[in-house]
Design a protein around this motif. Structure first.
Motif, PDB file in Angstrom:
ATOM      1  N   LEU A  78       0.824  -1.211   0.000  1.00 28.52           N
ATOM      2  CA  LEU A  78       0.000   0.000   0.000  1.00 28.52           C
ATOM      3  C   LEU A  78       0.855   1.257   0.000  1.00 28.52           C
ATOM      4  N   LEU A  79       1.958   1.230   0.754  1.00 26.94           N
ATOM      5  CA  LEU A  79       2.787   2.422   0.887  1.00 26.94           C
ATOM      6  C   LEU A  79       3.719   2.614  -0.291  1.00 26.94           C
ATOM      7  N   GLN A  80       4.207   1.515  -0.867  1.00 24.59           N
ATOM      8  CA  GLN A  80       5.233   1.613  -1.903  1.00 24.59           C
ATOM      9  C   GLN A  80       4.693   1.457  -3.320  1.00 24.59           C
ATOM     10  N   ARG A  81       3.540   0.805  -3.485  1.00 21.76           N
ATOM     11  CA  ARG A  81       3.088   0.439  -4.825  1.00 21.76           C
ATOM     12  C   ARG A  81       1.748   1.031  -5.226  1.00 21.76           C
ATOM     13  N   THR A  82       1.214   1.928  -4.450  1.00 25.38           N
ATOM     14  CA  THR A  82      -0.091   2.496  -4.792  1.00 25.38           C
ATOM     15  C   THR A  82      -0.018   4.019  -4.805  1.00 25.38           C
ATOM     16  N   GLY A  83      -0.988   4.612  -5.468  1.00 26.85           N
ATOM     17  CA  GLY A  83      -1.056   6.059  -5.490  1.00 26.85           C
ATOM     18  C   GLY A  83      -1.303   6.653  -4.116  1.00 26.85           C
ATOM     19  N   PHE A  84      -2.085   5.946  -3.294  1.00 24.02           N
ATOM     20  CA  PHE A  84      -2.321   6.433  -1.934  1.00 24.02           C
ATOM     21  C   PHE A  84      -1.020   6.533  -1.155  1.00 24.02           C
ATOM     22  N   GLY A  85      -0.171   5.519  -1.268  1.00 27.04           N
ATOM     23  CA  GLY A  85       1.106   5.556  -0.562  1.00 27.04           C
ATOM     24  C   GLY A  85       1.970   6.714  -1.021  1.00 27.04           C
ATOM     25  N   GLN A  86       2.014   6.967  -2.318  1.00 19.93           N
ATOM     26  CA  GLN A  86       2.790   8.094  -2.823  1.00 19.93           C
ATOM     27  C   GLN A  86       2.211   9.413  -2.336  1.00 19.93           C
ATOM     28  N   ASN A  87       0.882   9.479  -2.205  1.00 20.73           N
ATOM     29  CA  ASN A  87       0.258  10.683  -1.660  1.00 20.73           C
ATOM     30  C   ASN A  87       0.662  10.911  -0.207  1.00 20.73           C
ATOM     31  N   VAL A  88       0.759   9.824   0.564  1.00 21.77           N
ATOM     32  CA  VAL A  88       1.178   9.940   1.963  1.00 21.77           C
ATOM     33  C   VAL A  88       2.579  10.534   2.055  1.00 21.77           C
ATOM     34  N   GLU A 109       3.454  19.602   2.296  1.00 25.00           N
ATOM     35  CA  GLU A 109       2.001  19.604   2.122  1.00 25.00           C
ATOM     36  C   GLU A 109       1.557  20.630   1.083  1.00 25.00           C
ATOM     37  N   GLU A 110       2.138  21.821   1.116  1.00 23.55           N
ATOM     38  CA  GLU A 110       1.731  22.861   0.172  1.00 23.55           C
ATOM     39  C   GLU A 110       2.084  22.474  -1.258  1.00 23.55           C
ATOM     40  N   ALA A 111       3.300  21.951  -1.450  1.00 23.04           N
ATOM     41  CA  ALA A 111       3.694  21.522  -2.792  1.00 23.04           C
ATOM     42  C   ALA A 111       2.827  20.370  -3.274  1.00 23.04           C
ATOM     43  N   ALA A 112       2.484  19.454  -2.360  1.00 22.52           N
ATOM     44  CA  ALA A 112       1.624  18.329  -2.739  1.00 22.52           C
ATOM     45  C   ALA A 112       0.262  18.826  -3.209  1.00 22.52           C
ATOM     46  N   GLY A 113      -0.293  19.828  -2.519  1.00 23.53           N
ATOM     47  CA  GLY A 113      -1.567  20.387  -2.931  1.00 23.53           C
ATOM     48  C   GLY A 113      -1.502  21.043  -4.297  1.00 23.53           C
ATOM     49  N   LEU A 114      -0.397  21.739  -4.566  1.00 26.55           N
ATOM     50  CA  LEU A 114      -0.236  22.379  -5.870  1.00 26.55           C
ATOM     51  C   LEU A 114      -0.105  21.355  -6.994  1.00 26.55           C
ATOM     52  N   MET A 115       0.425  20.176  -6.679  1.00 24.90           N
ATOM     53  CA  MET A 115       0.573  19.126  -7.685  1.00 24.90           C
ATOM     54  C   MET A 115      -0.694  18.301  -7.870  1.00 24.90           C
ATOM     55  N   GLY A 116      -1.748  18.641  -7.139  1.00 25.64           N
ATOM     56  CA  GLY A 116      -3.007  17.939  -7.302  1.00 25.64           C
ATOM     57  C   GLY A 116      -3.212  16.771  -6.363  1.00 25.64           C
ATOM     58  N   VAL A 117      -2.333  16.595  -5.382  1.00 24.01           N
ATOM     59  CA  VAL A 117      -2.499  15.511  -4.407  1.00 24.01           C
ATOM     60  C   VAL A 117      -3.688  15.835  -3.499  1.00 24.01           C
ATOM     61  N   PRO A 118      -4.595  14.892  -3.281  1.00 26.67           N
ATOM     62  CA  PRO A 118      -5.735  15.149  -2.384  1.00 26.67           C
ATOM     63  C   PRO A 118      -5.302  15.140  -0.922  1.00 26.67           C
ATOM     64  N   VAL A 119      -4.819  16.269  -0.460  1.00 28.36           N
ATOM     65  CA  VAL A 119      -4.213  16.363   0.868  1.00 28.36           C
ATOM     66  C   VAL A 119      -5.227  16.022   1.956  1.00 28.36           C
ATOM     67  N   VAL A 120      -6.404  16.621   1.889  1.00 27.68           N
ATOM     68  CA  VAL A 120      -7.408  16.408   2.934  1.00 27.68           C
ATOM     69  C   VAL A 120      -7.819  14.944   3.003  1.00 27.68           C
ATOM     70  N   ARG A 121      -8.105  14.363   1.854  1.00 24.64           N
ATOM     71  CA  ARG A 121      -8.520  12.960   1.833  1.00 24.64           C
ATOM     72  C   ARG A 121      -7.421  12.039   2.346  1.00 24.64           C
ATOM     73  N   THR A 122      -6.181  12.345   1.993  1.00 22.11           N
ATOM     74  CA  THR A 122      -5.067  11.519   2.452  1.00 22.11           C
ATOM     75  C   THR A 122      -4.939  11.561   3.966  1.00 22.11           C
ATOM     76  N   LYS A 123      -5.062  12.748   4.552  1.00 21.90           N
ATOM     77  CA  LYS A 123      -4.977  12.860   6.009  1.00 21.90           C
ATOM     78  C   LYS A 123      -6.119  12.110   6.694  1.00 21.90           C
ATOM     79  N   ILE A 124      -7.306  12.243   6.159  1.00 21.16           N
ATOM     80  CA  ILE A 124      -8.446  11.535   6.754  1.00 21.16           C
ATOM     81  C   ILE A 124      -8.231  10.026   6.715  1.00 21.16           C
ATOM     82  N   LEU A 125      -7.726   9.524   5.599  1.00 17.02           N
ATOM     83  CA  LEU A 125      -7.555   8.084   5.440  1.00 17.02           C
ATOM     84  C   LEU A 125      -6.481   7.522   6.368  1.00 17.02           C
TER      85      LEU A 125
END
Length: 346
Positions: free
Chosen positions: A207-217, A224-240
């Motif tokens: 999950l951490l190494q081979r999925t998009g969710f892991g890369q988002n984490v 966090e700010e750069a991740a948001g600018l790149m389109g990473v769903p920051v809020v959803r990732t934190k909730i999960l």
């Protein structure tokens, strides 16, 4: 007429192609960076192997099957909790509520076992997962500090556990034999909690190494700010990640209740600190963005082996184990700071 087969890659008839340039020699800075990266990610495993070798040579009873089994069984529940904590810390957060969720999960599992094995598992997962989800919403959606939110969770969840257990006066017994068997022996000579831990650890690595969710984490924890600018769903990732941490803490408590055949109400105190220590010792930075599941598992086993070696001496108290674990954690954090500084300089 020139034979076409005589034309070499260089384009000249009969002239061999020049040999490729030799690889550039590795500089001292590159070697130091590679060594620092190795120690950062695998230092806990190397120290663990060293301690196991020392214990095998120093104590006749250390390397026995019964003793090694005891270490793995006692470490399994912390490992499940620390697995969820790994995702949280890599994302740049912290979860202080896992100790209370652990004991609440055990009490709810024992209470639910009166309705069968499904209720014994579903009840703690539903309640603890909901609490983790709520904490994630407060942190991700409302931007509240993880330390404050999960500290409130630590206190509030333990209050819920006391309310369910009549201020701790009522200890619910596990009445379903199928559920109780989850805490006992399983295949391959291991207990079911150990096997479940192994499966969860493998799933965590994937999950951490081979999925998009892991890369988002990783992205959220790194910046966090750069991740948001790149389109990473920051809020959803934190909730999960907080949902995952709550689910795993509740599952660990349920499995521990199955092992003890009761929902003991005095457990879980300080478990959140042990989980954080195991994650940090395993190479995950408290600042986020760096870490992994395998390092956390090595950190959990390392803490278990340290405690076991102290017990092997026989005349040392549990206070010594706490002092040694604390000192070891300080050394690891100092080493991480030095390694991080060295890698920045290179």
């Amino acid at each position: 007429m020139t034979d076409p087969t005589a034309i070499t890659a260089g384009g000249a008839a009969g002239r061999p192609a020049p040999p490729p340039d030799p690889p550039a020699p590795e500089t001292g800075a590159a070697r130091r960076e590679r060594l620092g990266h190795l120690l950062q990610h695998h230092g806990a495993a190397l120290v663990l192997l060293g301690l196991v070798a020392f214990g095998t040579l120093a104590f006749d009873s250390f390397a026995t099957g019964a003793n090694l089994r005891a270490v793995t069984v006692s470490s399994a529940f912390l490992a499940i909790v620390a697995l969820g904590m790994t995702f949280v810390i890599i994302s740049g957060g912290i979860d202080l509520s896992v100790g209370s969720l652990f004991v609440l999960g055990g009490v709810l599992a024992a209470y639910g076992s009166r309705a069968g094995v499904l209720a014994a598992l579903a009840l703690p997962l539903a309640v603890c997962g909901t609490i983790g989800l709520l904490q994630g919403v407060l942190i991700g959606r409302l931007g509240m500090a993880p330390f404050i939110v999960t500290l409130a969770g630590l206190l509030g969840v333990r209050g819920i556990m006391l309310a369910v257990s009549d201020e701790g006066a009522t200890t619910y017994l596990v009445e379903d034999r199928a559920f109780a068997s989850l805490g006992q022996d399983g295949p391959f000579g291991l207990t079911w909690p150990v096997l479940i831990t192994v499966v969860l650890a493998v799933a965590g690595v994937v999950l951490l190494q081979r999925t998009g969710f892991g890369q988002n984490v990783y992205a959220v924890g790194g910046n966090e700010e750069a991740a948001g600018l790149m389109g990473v769903p920051v809020v959803r990732t934190k909730i999960l990640v907080y949902l995952l941490s709550g689910l795993l803490a509740g599952l660990a408590g349920a499995l521990n209740a199955a092992r003890l055949s009761s929902g003991v109400t005095i457990l879980g105190i300080g478990l959140e600190l042990d989980a954080i220590a195991a994650v940090v010792i395993g190479g995950t930075l408290l600042t986020g963005g760096v870490g992994g599941v395998t390092g956390t598992m090595a950190g959990v086993l390392l803490l278990g082996v340290i405690q076991n070696l102290i017990n092997q001496v026989g005349n040392l108290t549990s206070a010594v184990q706490q002092v040694v674990s604390g000192a070891f954690l300080v050394l690891v954090v100092v080493a991480q700071r030095i390694l991080s500084r060295t890698q920045r300089l290179t």
